[in-house]
Scaffold this motif. Structure first.
Motif, PDB file in Angstrom:
ATOM      1  N   ARG A  19       0.841  -1.200   0.000  1.00 52.22           N
ATOM      2  CA  ARG A  19       0.000   0.000   0.000  1.00 52.22           C
ATOM      3  C   ARG A  19       0.881   1.258   0.000  1.00 52.22           C
ATOM      4  N   THR A  21       1.755   4.619   1.292  1.00 54.02           N
ATOM      5  CA  THR A  21       1.454   5.229   2.585  1.00 54.02           C
ATOM      6  C   THR A  21       2.373   6.405   2.837  1.00 54.02           C
ATOM      7  N   TYR A  25       1.228   6.168   8.705  1.00 51.25           N
ATOM      8  CA  TYR A  25       0.378   5.015   8.434  1.00 51.25           C
ATOM      9  C   TYR A  25       0.260   4.095   9.645  1.00 51.25           C
ATOM     10  N   PRO A  27      -1.549   0.427  10.451  1.00 54.57           N
ATOM     11  CA  PRO A  27      -2.311  -0.693   9.867  1.00 54.57           C
ATOM     12  C   PRO A  27      -3.529  -1.102  10.678  1.00 54.57           C
ATOM     13  N   GLY A  52      -5.290   1.428   7.976  1.00 51.30           N
ATOM     14  CA  GLY A  52      -5.297   0.053   7.492  1.00 51.30           C
ATOM     15  C   GLY A  52      -6.674  -0.507   7.251  1.00 51.30           C
ATOM     16  N   GLU A  53      -7.699   0.035   7.914  1.00 57.75           N
ATOM     17  CA  GLU A  53      -9.064  -0.471   7.769  1.00 57.75           C
ATOM     18  C   GLU A  53     -10.016   0.703   7.520  1.00 57.75           C
ATOM     19  N   ARG A 153      -8.680  -0.596  -1.410  1.00 57.30           N
ATOM     20  CA  ARG A 153      -8.129  -0.746  -0.067  1.00 57.30           C
ATOM     21  C   ARG A 153      -9.139  -0.315   0.987  1.00 57.30           C
TER      22      ARG A 153
END
Length: 350
Positions: A19, A21, A25, A27, A52-53, A153
């Motif tokens: 990803r 970033t 960042y 996760p 991350g989510e 993502r």
């Protein structure tokens, strides 16, 4: 007739890159962003650099352009804002850029007389999403499969799987007399609001159920992001859907509001940044905000005290951060906004 697929969602048939970033960042950071259109696109483009989510919850009242035609002819929720959210979550790689541009591609067609053809201005992504809905028989499943194809993502969800209509009242000065116009439809409301002032909006059907997966995301997330975007047709509708507003009020997540770069738009002629906050508080008096992100150019010195007072009523700390794109005054820069999110999140730990 719907088809039933089983097993895991397909993965993109390429080696998935890491990803893209920035240094902030995280996760394990769970963020749920609410909105629609270009505003939500900006938020998601920034969030995929730090979180991350990600879950995007999208308005479903659009009735203009390609989405409006599809909605009329096929009796589905409008796919346009959902398509844009998926495109925003594509990686900045060859795979991601190619599918992002493919989803956003609009056909330019004409018939033999030179008049626009039946596919003119339709976005390919809208047609792809609707095709998946017809095959799978479920909007949420269809969006999941579209996301898997794009390598998105994050998760994109409609705020309701029931097509909704937004209506409102616009106050206007016509020949020295104050008139009230009742307007039905998002596209009409956005247009007519430019000639007056929106005084009331509502969603119908009023008892439409919220998407269960969206309610789960609101409950389990670390941060809820609202805005930027068209205030009356992309931001406020999330607070008008009763079941979703209750979930937002009850969630233990921290809440962040991103201000528009230009308070006075077609929908909000003459409104100051403080008035934007007052309108939000009027429609959702129990909804509290932890932090507000605003570009320094949004609040003039003359309105600084008014804006501070309005933010205080919402329980919010204001963070001024340069988030404007250097070359486009009305567009948030994804990298700058990502940094602003990280700094704001650090100020108020979840």
């Amino acid at each position: 007739m719907s088809m039933h697929f089983t097993g895991q969602l397909p993965l993109a048939p390429v080696q998935r890159p890491e990803r893209a970033t920035i240094g902030h960042y995280s996760p394990n950071l769970k963020v749920t962003a609410l909105g629609g259109g270009h505003g939500l696109y900006a938020t998601l483009s920034a969030l995929r650099l730090i979180s991350g989510e990600i879950t995007a919850i999208v308005t479903v009242a659009d009735d203009g352009g390609s989405s409006g035609v599809i909605r009329q002819e096929m009796d589905v929720i409008p796919p346009g804002d959902l398509r844009m959210a998926l495109a925003a979550l594509c990686d900045d790689t060859d795979w991601g850029r190619t599918w992002r541009d493919t989803m956003q591609h609009r056909f330019k067609t004409s018939d033999l007389s030179g008049e626009p053809g039946t596919l003119d201005n339709h976005a390919l992504g809208n047609l792809l999403i609707v095709a998946l809905w017809e095959l799978l028989g479920d909007p949420v499943d269809g969006l999941a499969w579209a996301g898997a194809l794009l390598g998105a993502r994050g998760v994109v969800l409609p705020m309701s799987t029931t097509p909704m209509t937004i209506s409102g009242t616009v106050l206007a000065d016509e020949d020295g007399q104050l008139t009230r116009r009742s307007v039905t439809g998002q596209a009409k409301l956005a247009k007519i609001a430019g000639a007056g002032r929106v005084s009331h909006i509502e969603l119908s059907p009023a008892n439409a159920p919220a998407t269960p997966q969206a309610l789960d995301a609101i409950e389990l997330t670390d941060w809820i992001i609202l805005g930027p975007g068209s205030w009356y047709t992309s931001v406020l509708p999330h607070l008008l859907l009763e079941e979703q507003r209750a979930a937002l009020d009850q969630s233990t997540a921290k809440r962040c509001l991103v201000m528009n770069l230009q308070p006075s738009t077609t929908e909000t002629q003459g409104m100051s940044a403080a008035e934007h906050l007052s309108v939000l508080h009027y429609y959702a008096p129990e909804f509290r905000i932890d932090v507000i992100i605003a570009d320094p150019t949004v609040v003039t010195e003359d309105h600084a005290a008014e804006f501070s007072e309005a933010a205080e009523k919402l329980g919010a700390t204001v963070v001024f951060s340069k988030v404007k794109d250097e070359h486009r005054d009305t567009v948030h820069d994804p990298l700058r906004l990502a940094v602003a999110f990280s700094e704001a999140f650090d100020k108020i730990p979840s």
